[in-house]
Design a protein around this motif. Structure first.
Motif, mmCIF file in Angstrom:
data_model
loop_
_atom_site.group_PDB
_atom_site.id
_atom_site.type_symbol
_atom_site.label_atom_id
_atom_site.label_comp_id
_atom_site.label_asym_id
_atom_site.label_seq_id
_atom_site.Cartn_x
_atom_site.Cartn_y
_atom_site.Cartn_z
ATOM 1 N N ALA A 261 0.811 -1.218 0.000
ATOM 2 C CA ALA A 261 0.000 0.000 0.000
ATOM 3 C C ALA A 261 0.848 1.273 0.000
ATOM 4 O O ALA A 261 0.508 2.249 -0.680
ATOM 5 N N ASP A 262 1.953 1.271 0.722
ATOM 6 C CA ASP A 262 2.805 2.463 0.777
ATOM 7 C C ASP A 262 3.401 2.785 -0.598
ATOM 8 O O ASP A 262 3.424 3.940 -1.015
ATOM 9 N N PHE A 263 3.872 1.767 -1.294
ATOM 10 C CA PHE A 263 4.444 1.980 -2.623
ATOM 11 C C PHE A 263 3.404 2.611 -3.551
ATOM 12 O O PHE A 263 3.683 3.601 -4.229
ATOM 13 N N TRP A 264 2.192 2.044 -3.588
ATOM 14 C CA TRP A 264 1.158 2.539 -4.499
ATOM 15 C C TRP A 264 0.623 3.890 -4.069
ATOM 16 O O TRP A 264 0.239 4.704 -4.918
ATOM 17 N N GLN A 265 0.622 4.180 -2.792
ATOM 18 C CA GLN A 265 0.225 5.509 -2.323
ATOM 19 C C GLN A 265 1.226 6.554 -2.814
ATOM 20 O O GLN A 265 0.838 7.637 -3.264
ATOM 21 N N VAL B 140 -3.170 10.728 -8.913
ATOM 22 C CA VAL B 140 -4.312 9.837 -9.146
ATOM 23 C C VAL B 140 -4.587 9.041 -7.868
ATOM 24 O O VAL B 140 -3.829 9.127 -6.905
ATOM 25 N N SER B 141 -5.650 8.257 -7.883
ATOM 26 C CA SER B 141 -5.954 7.398 -6.740
ATOM 27 C C SER B 141 -4.992 6.206 -6.716
ATOM 28 O O SER B 141 -4.433 5.837 -7.758
ATOM 29 N N PRO B 142 -4.817 5.587 -5.544
ATOM 30 C CA PRO B 142 -3.968 4.393 -5.485
ATOM 31 C C PRO B 142 -4.452 3.274 -6.422
ATOM 32 O O PRO B 142 -3.634 2.600 -7.042
#
Length: 132
Positions: free
Chosen positions: A34-38, A46-48
């Protein structure tokens, strides 16, 4: 063939630069990160969930032409994730290394993958003109 496709050390060095300077990753695409995509979502505005859809496999400079696939056979084996997962590999025309379709970097460009020789020539021309 581009030098990094025949020189594993150069390929690995270029991949390490992409990790350090352009956040190439995630290190294990099969694990939720989640941290990488955030972070990617913030970079791209953009959104995650939208960020998760922007991967090397659909990037404009991800070269999967038949010619390039022949070139990268040896260097794709130097990336443990590609080797062990069997995921599609291609050649990043911007960062000049063999990369996994399931990863991404800050430089993602809509419109890929590159799958014809004409597209390959277009990218090389853009590089020469300083557009990439």
């Amino acid at each position: 063939c581009p030098d990094p496709t025949t020189d594993r050390k150069l390929n690995t060095a270029n991949r390490k630069i992409a990790v350090a300077e352009y956040s190439y990753g995630p290190s294990d695409p099969d694990v939720e990160n989640a941290d990488f995509w955030q972070e990617k979502a913030e970079v791209w505005g953009v959104s995650p969930s939208k960020a998760k859809s922007r991967k090397c496999g659909n990037c404009r400079v991800f070269d999967v032409t038949p010619w390039m696939q022949d070139c990268i056979q040896a260097t794709s084996q130097s990336d443990t994730y590609i080797k062990e997962s069997g995921v599609q590999s291609g050649y990043c025309r911007v960062h000049e290394f063999t990369c996994a379709a399931t990863r991404t970097c800050d430089f993602w460009i809509k419109g890929g993958p590159m799958n014809s020789e004409i597209e390959t020539e277009d990218i090389e021309e853009a590089r020469e003109e300083g557009e990439l």
